[in-house]
Design an enzyme around this catalytic site. Sequence first.
Site, PDB file in Angstrom:
ATOM      1  N   LYS A 128     114.574  -0.629  80.023  1.00  8.06           N
ATOM      2  CA  LYS A 128     113.518  -0.118  79.142  1.00  8.06           C
ATOM      3  C   LYS A 128     112.588  -1.265  78.823  1.00  8.06           C
ATOM      4  CE  LYS A 128     112.436   3.763  77.041  1.00  8.06           C
ATOM      5  NZ  LYS A 128     112.794   5.150  77.423  1.00  8.06           N
ATOM      6  N   ASP A 168     106.947   6.439  78.366  1.00  7.85           N
ATOM      7  CA  ASP A 168     107.709   6.815  77.172  1.00  7.85           C
ATOM      8  C   ASP A 168     106.635   6.990  76.090  1.00  7.85           C
ATOM      9  OD1 ASP A 168     110.712   6.915  76.130  1.00  7.85           O
ATOM     10  OD2 ASP A 168     109.617   5.860  74.577  1.00  7.85           O
TER      11      ASP A 168
HETATM   12  P1  NDP Z   1     104.315  10.800  73.420  1.00 11.13           P
HETATM   13  O1  NDP Z   1     103.706   9.485  73.110  1.00 11.13           O
HETATM   14  O2  NDP Z   1     103.693  11.668  74.435  1.00 11.13           O
HETATM   15  O3  NDP Z   1     104.462  11.664  72.083  1.00 11.13           O
HETATM   16  C1  NDP Z   1     105.187  11.173  70.998  1.00 11.13           C
HETATM   17  C2  NDP Z   1     105.099  12.183  69.867  1.00 11.13           C
HETATM   18  O4  NDP Z   1     106.006  11.774  68.840  1.00 11.13           O
HETATM   19  C3  NDP Z   1     103.738  12.246  69.220  1.00 11.13           C
HETATM   20  O5  NDP Z   1     103.534  13.522  68.703  1.00 11.13           O
HETATM   21  C4  NDP Z   1     103.855  11.206  68.129  1.00 11.13           C
HETATM   22  O6  NDP Z   1     102.959  11.394  67.061  1.00 11.13           O
HETATM   23  C5  NDP Z   1     105.274  11.429  67.673  1.00 11.13           C
HETATM   24  N1  NDP Z   1     105.811  10.182  67.118  1.00 11.13           N
HETATM   25  C6  NDP Z   1     105.894   8.975  67.736  1.00 11.13           C
HETATM   26  N2  NDP Z   1     106.399   8.056  66.915  1.00 11.13           N
HETATM   27  C7  NDP Z   1     106.638   8.696  65.762  1.00 11.13           C
HETATM   28  C8  NDP Z   1     107.156   8.278  64.527  1.00 11.13           C
HETATM   29  N3  NDP Z   1     107.537   7.001  64.320  1.00 11.13           N
HETATM   30  N4  NDP Z   1     107.270   9.213  63.551  1.00 11.13           N
HETATM   31  C9  NDP Z   1     106.892  10.499  63.760  1.00 11.13           C
HETATM   32  N5  NDP Z   1     106.373  10.944  64.912  1.00 11.13           N
HETATM   33  C10 NDP Z   1     106.249  10.057  65.886  1.00 11.13           C
HETATM   34  O7  NDP Z   1     105.834  10.469  73.805  1.00 11.13           O
HETATM   35  P2  NDP Z   1     106.892  11.381  74.578  1.00 11.13           P
HETATM   36  O8  NDP Z   1     106.655  12.817  74.289  1.00 11.13           O
HETATM   37  O9  NDP Z   1     106.929  10.915  75.970  1.00 11.13           O
HETATM   38  O10 NDP Z   1     108.253  10.904  73.907  1.00 11.13           O
HETATM   39  C11 NDP Z   1     108.850  11.586  72.796  1.00 11.13           C
HETATM   40  C12 NDP Z   1     110.318  11.233  72.719  1.00 11.13           C
HETATM   41  O11 NDP Z   1     110.976  11.644  73.924  1.00 11.13           O
HETATM   42  C13 NDP Z   1     110.654   9.743  72.578  1.00 11.13           C
HETATM   43  O12 NDP Z   1     111.822   9.612  71.803  1.00 11.13           O
HETATM   44  C14 NDP Z   1     110.959   9.317  74.009  1.00 11.13           C
HETATM   45  O13 NDP Z   1     111.780   8.170  74.044  1.00 11.13           O
HETATM   46  C15 NDP Z   1     111.685  10.560  74.493  1.00 11.13           C
HETATM   47  N6  NDP Z   1     111.743  10.737  75.945  1.00 11.13           N
HETATM   48  C16 NDP Z   1     110.617  10.748  76.707  1.00 11.13           C
HETATM   49  C17 NDP Z   1     110.693  10.953  78.057  1.00 11.13           C
HETATM   50  C18 NDP Z   1     109.497  11.067  78.914  1.00 11.13           C
HETATM   51  O14 NDP Z   1     109.652  11.367  80.096  1.00 11.13           O
HETATM   52  N7  NDP Z   1     108.294  10.885  78.406  1.00 11.13           N
HETATM   53  C19 NDP Z   1     112.007  11.100  78.733  1.00 11.13           C
HETATM   54  C20 NDP Z   1     113.128  11.150  77.815  1.00 11.13           C
HETATM   55  C21 NDP Z   1     112.978  10.953  76.486  1.00 11.13           C
HETATM   56  P3  NDP Z   1     101.640  10.477  66.965  1.00 11.13           P
HETATM   57  O15 NDP Z   1     100.711  11.027  67.982  1.00 11.13           O
HETATM   58  O16 NDP Z   1     101.173  10.639  65.558  1.00 11.13           O
HETATM   59  O17 NDP Z   1     102.080   9.080  67.262  1.00 11.13           O
HETATM   60  O1  2IT Z   2     113.780   7.915  77.969  1.00 12.92           O
HETATM   61  C1  2IT Z   2     113.566   8.219  79.151  1.00 12.92           C
HETATM   62  O2  2IT Z   2     114.446   8.706  79.866  1.00 12.92           O
HETATM   63  C2  2IT Z   2     112.209   8.035  79.689  1.00 12.92           C
HETATM   64  N1  2IT Z   2     111.311   7.622  78.952  1.00 12.92           N
HETATM   65  C3  2IT Z   2     111.923   8.323  81.127  1.00 12.92           C
HETATM   66  C4  2IT Z   2     112.328   7.167  81.991  1.00 12.92           C
HETATM   67  C5  2IT Z   2     111.921   7.265  83.437  1.00 12.92           C
HETATM   68  O3  2IT Z   2     112.179   6.271  84.142  1.00 12.92           O
HETATM   69  O4  2IT Z   2     111.384   8.277  83.875  1.00 12.92           O
END
Ligand code: NDP
Ligand code: 2IT
Length: 448
Positions: A128, A168
Site C-alpha cells: 500500500k 484508493d
Molecule cells: P474515493 O476517494 O473514491 O471516495 C471516498 C469516499 O469516502 C468519499 O465520499 C469521501 O468523502 C469519503 N471519505 C474519505 N475519507 C473520509 C473520512 N475521513 N471521513 C468521512 N468520509 C470520508 O475512495 P474509494 O471509494 O476508492 O474508497 C472508499 C473505501 O473503500 C476506502 O476505505 C478504501 O480503502 C476502500 N477500498 C477501495 C477500493 C478501490 O478499488 N477503490 C478497493 C477496496 C477497498 P469526501 O469526498 O468528503 O472526502
Molecule cells: O484496498 C484495496 O484493495 C484497493 N484499494 C485496491 C487495490 C488494487 O491493487 O486494486
Amino acid sequence: MNSTSTHQEFMNSITAKNIGETEFLQAVHEVSDTLLPFIEENPKYKHNKILERITEPERVIIFRVPWVDDSGIVQINRGYRIEMNSAIGPYKGGLRFHPTVNLSILKFLAFEQVFKNSLTTLPMGGGKGGSDFDPKGKSDQEVMRFCQSFMTELFRHISHLTDVPAGDIGVGGREIGYLFGQYKRLKNEFTGVLTGKGIEYGGSLIRPEATGYGNVYFAHEMLKTKNESFKDKIVLISGSGNVAQFAAEKVTELGGKVVTLSDSTGYIYDPEGIDREKLEYIMYLKNIKRGRIKEYADKYDVKYVDGKRPWLEKGDIALPCATQNEINEEEAKILVNNGCICVSEGANMPSTPEAINIFLNHKILFGPGKAANAGGVAVSGLEMTQNAIKMNWSREEVDAKLKTIMTDIHNTCIKYGKEADGFVNYLKGSNIGGFVKVADAMIAQGVV
Ligand code: NDP
Ligand code: 2IT
C-alpha cells in the site's frame, strides 16, 4: 499459557515496536486475535514465527514529494510505499491521497491487503502507499504536477514484476493516468505497472465497478445463507466515491433501495431511494464537478445531516464504503436495534473493534473488508493478466470472473469460519483463509 495471555504478550511486543501506530495495531490485534488459536493448533506456524514475520513489512519507502502550486508556491508532501509481503506474488495494493495519510494508516492497509489478496486466489502479495496530499480543491494541473513528482521517486521502487500500485481514496482514473504517464516517460517502457488504468491504455473493463459490485456479490452470498436477498431491502451506504457509487448501482439493479450516501461533511437521506437517474447525478457531482453531497439534498429536496454518518437511519443492510473506523459501538447498536441483518464492508476496517463485537454477539451477517471488498484488487489481478497476455476480456467475461472469485471467497470464509452452532464467523474465516496460503508459502521459501 492460554491463548488470551499469549495474545496479550504478542500485542505487547508489537506495540513496543510500532509505537503510536494506532490503526496498524488495531488491524494486527483483530487478525491475531482470531489467528492465535489456529496457530496453537498448527505448530508449524508458531515454530516458523509466521505471525511475527507477517506483521513486519519487508520494506518501507518514505520520500519527499515537492511540487509547485498554481500560484507558484513550492509545496512539500510526504510519499510512502509499504512493501508488506511478497510470499505469493508481487506487492499489490492501492495508493491513497488524503491529508490524514500517515505510516500507521498505510501499514494497516498493507497488512490487510496481504490477507485480502491471498483470499482472491490470484498470485498477488500485499502493499500500500500514498501521500498526505489533499486533492480536494486542487486544479487538474496541480494534481498532475503532484502525481509526476510522486512518481519521479516511486518509479525506481516499482515494476510490473515487483510492485503494482492502483487507486484508493483520492486516487482514481485521473491520478492513475498521470502516474502512468510519468512512469512510462521515466522508464521508457509500456508495461502494466499500475492497475485501474484507462481502457485506452491497458485498463480492464469492470475495474472501476469491481469493488462496489464485488461487495454486493459478497453480501448477496451471505444473504443467500439466510434465504434472503437484496430484493425490497432498505440499504444504507456511506461514502459517495468509487466504491459507494458502484455498490449503489448494483444494489438498485438487484431490487434493493439505497436511501443514504455520505461524504466527509455529512449524509443525505432519500426515502424514495437513490435510483439510476439520481445516481448519475451523484457520479457527475463527485467525479466531474467534485462537489459536496449536500448539493444532492438541495437538488432533490431531501434531508441532509451535517457532521453525522448514515447509521442513525433505519435499514436492513449496511454497506460502509467511505473510510476506516466509520461505525463505532453506539452506531453498531443503533443499526442492530433498527433491524439491520447484514453489514458488508466496502471500505477497509470501517467498523471499530467494539462495533464488530456488537455484530458478532448479535450473530448478524458481518462481512469484513478483506473478504467483502476484495473484488477491486481481484479485477486488478485480472488486469495484470490481460496486460501480460496482451489481450482484453469483455465486460461479461470480467464480471463473471469477479462473481466467481467473490463466491469462492465466501466459500473460504465458510470453510474456516463456520462454528459448532452453524453460525458463520466471517471475520475468523477470512483471517484464517487468507493466512494459510501466505504462511505456507513463507515456510516453503525459508527464513527470508
Ligand atoms: P474515493 O476517494 O473514491 O471516495 C471516498 C469516499 O469516502 C468519499 O465520499 C469521501 O468523502 C469519503 N471519505 C474519505 N475519507 C473520509 C473520512 N475521513 N471521513 C468521512 N468520509 C470520508 O475512495 P474509494 O471509494 O476508492 O474508497 C472508499 C473505501 O473503500 C476506502 O476505505 C478504501 O480503502 C476502500 N477500498 C477501495 C477500493 C478501490 O478499488 N477503490 C478497493 C477496496 C477497498 P469526501 O469526498 O468528503 O472526502
Ligand atoms: O484496498 C484495496 O484493495 C484497493 N484499494 C485496491 C487495490 C488494487 O491493487 O486494486
